[in-house]
Design a protein around this motif. Structure first.
Motif, short mmCIF file in Angstrom:
data_model
loop_
_atom_site.label_atom_id
_atom_site.label_comp_id
_atom_site.label_asym_id
_atom_site.label_seq_id
_atom_site.Cartn_x
_atom_site.Cartn_y
_atom_site.Cartn_z
N VAL A 47 0.83 -1.20 0.00
CA VAL A 47 0.00 0.00 0.00
C VAL A 47 0.87 1.26 0.00
N PHE A 48 0.51 2.21 -0.87
CA PHE A 48 1.17 3.51 -0.89
C PHE A 48 0.73 4.28 0.35
N PHE A 59 -5.82 18.51 8.01
CA PHE A 59 -4.95 17.46 8.53
C PHE A 59 -3.50 17.57 8.03
N PRO A 60 -2.86 18.75 8.17
CA PRO A 60 -1.48 18.89 7.74
C PRO A 60 -0.55 17.96 8.53
N SER A 61 0.49 17.47 7.85
CA SER A 61 1.55 16.63 8.43
C SER A 61 1.05 15.30 9.00
N HIS A 62 -0.13 14.88 8.62
CA HIS A 62 -0.65 13.57 9.05
C HIS A 62 -0.36 12.53 7.97
N TYR A 63 -0.33 11.28 8.39
CA TYR A 63 -0.12 10.17 7.46
C TYR A 63 -1.46 9.73 6.88
N ASP A 64 -1.38 9.13 5.69
CA ASP A 64 -2.59 8.64 5.01
C ASP A 64 -2.24 7.39 4.22
N MET A 65 -3.15 6.44 4.22
CA MET A 65 -2.97 5.22 3.43
C MET A 65 -3.77 5.28 2.14
N PHE A 66 -4.31 6.44 1.84
CA PHE A 66 -5.04 6.68 0.59
C PHE A 66 -4.47 7.90 -0.09
N VAL A 67 -4.52 7.92 -1.42
CA VAL A 67 -4.34 9.16 -2.16
C VAL A 67 -5.75 9.64 -2.47
N ALA A 136 6.13 5.83 1.05
CA ALA A 136 6.70 4.48 0.92
C ALA A 136 5.55 3.53 0.60
N PHE A 137 5.89 2.38 0.05
CA PHE A 137 4.92 1.31 -0.12
C PHE A 137 5.13 0.36 1.05
N LEU A 138 4.09 0.13 1.86
CA LEU A 138 4.17 -0.73 3.04
C LEU A 138 3.31 -1.97 2.84
N ASP A 139 3.80 -3.11 3.32
CA ASP A 139 2.95 -4.30 3.27
C ASP A 139 1.90 -4.16 4.38
N ASP A 140 0.86 -4.99 4.32
CA ASP A 140 -0.26 -4.85 5.26
C ASP A 140 0.16 -4.97 6.72
N PRO A 141 1.01 -5.95 7.11
CA PRO A 141 1.42 -6.02 8.52
C PRO A 141 2.16 -4.76 8.98
N GLU A 142 3.03 -4.20 8.13
CA GLU A 142 3.75 -2.98 8.50
C GLU A 142 2.78 -1.81 8.64
#
Length: 169
Positions: A47-48, A59-67, A136-142
């Motif tokens: 996942v990107f 939500f500045p400077s927050h992480y997201d698992m979606f574009v 980064a691209f992270l696998d699901d467990p990460e």
């Protein structure tokens, strides 16, 4: 034109257009509009994930698992999903993102109709520096491990929760 000047359709609780407003005004006044969330996976199924820039309106400077992002006035969810995915990933020629579901996000301060998609991105990415501070691209467990460690966008977390439920059925 700045992002806050972009014109958005304002919608009601049934996702029907009831007006239009500049993005900055919609954000400041908590006007309901439309957004798209696209889960982008690479050829290996990772996942990107990215951290938003500090200059983002919401939500500045927050992480997201979606574009993704807002749907412009008169734009369809499908058009916005492809446009946003290509813009944020910095690619062209993506396959059309596959629609998964829609939901109404409302945290009391922000509210939008949200359309969730998925897409496979086998192209090398070059994310927009105005939108993405780190990626980064992270696998699901990460990704699951990072959920409790990093500050995540709350709407993305809600979309992710619903996506996990959908896939668990």
């Amino acid at each position: 034109m700045t992002p806050s000047d972009e014109i958005l359709d304002i919608v009601d609780e049934n996702d029907e257009v009831i007006g239009q407003a500049p993005r900055g005004e919609a954000t400041a006044r908590g006007l309901r509009h439309r957004c798209v969330f696209i889960e982008a996976r690479d050829a290996e199924g990772r996942v990107f994930v990215h951290r938003r820039t500090a200059t983002k309106l919401v939500f500045p400077s927050h992480y997201d698992m979606f574009v993704g992002g807002v749907v412009g006035a008169g734009e369809s969810y499908e058009e916005a999903a492809l446009r946003e995915a290509e813009e944020e990933l910095g690619v062209s020629g993506l396959p059309r993102p596959e629609p998964l579901f829609r939901f109404l996000y409302d945290d009391g301060a922000h509210t939008w109709w949200s359309a969730v998609y998925q897409v496979r991105c086998v192209l090398p990415v070059s994310p927009q520096v105005e939108e993405v501070a780190w990626h980064a691209f992270l696998d699901d467990p990460e990704l699951e491990r990072r959920l409790g460690e990093w500050p995540w966008v709350p709407d993305g977390l809600e979309a992710y929760r619903r996506l996990r439920e959908l896939r668990a059925r």
